[in-house]
Design an enzyme around this catalytic site. Sequence first.
Site: not given
Length: 166
Positions: A10, A24, A32-34, A120, A123
Amino acid sequence: MARVEVVQGDITREDVDAIVNAANSSLRGGGGVDGAIHRAAGPRLKEAGAALAPCPPGEAVATPAFDLDPPVRHVIHTVGPVWKGGTRDEASLLASCYRRSVEVADSLGARSVAFPAISTGIYGYPPDQAARIAVDTVRSVPTRVELIRLVAFDRVTYDLLTAALD
């Protein structure tokens, strides 16, 4: 030259000076990660990001880390390319994300930085190609950063990054 390593885990729990957010262009959070970074850093991250937006693909900007646990002091936001089949300069834009993020880390005086696998997820960038670009780019950028950690969320990404590193 920075030491480059690959771990699985993480990114919000990494013991580094800065973490990179696969953002973005609005820099206001997403999935996701964002989304994970925004949840961990708290609502001030969204406000700080909005003040810097829009951020074009291939660029990087930094905000404070807010509620992320120390030693993380900075979040470096970069906008990766959306995969369009590889015909729209996606590779150079993705490389620019990694290069610009390392340059921003340098400007902040960060000695360690953790990266996710940029572009990945939603996107759609092919993970094997993205892993090679990530490793090749962070290895080639002149920097005072001492440690660059590539953080894989899953085993498949970890294996691809590890293979690219070897």
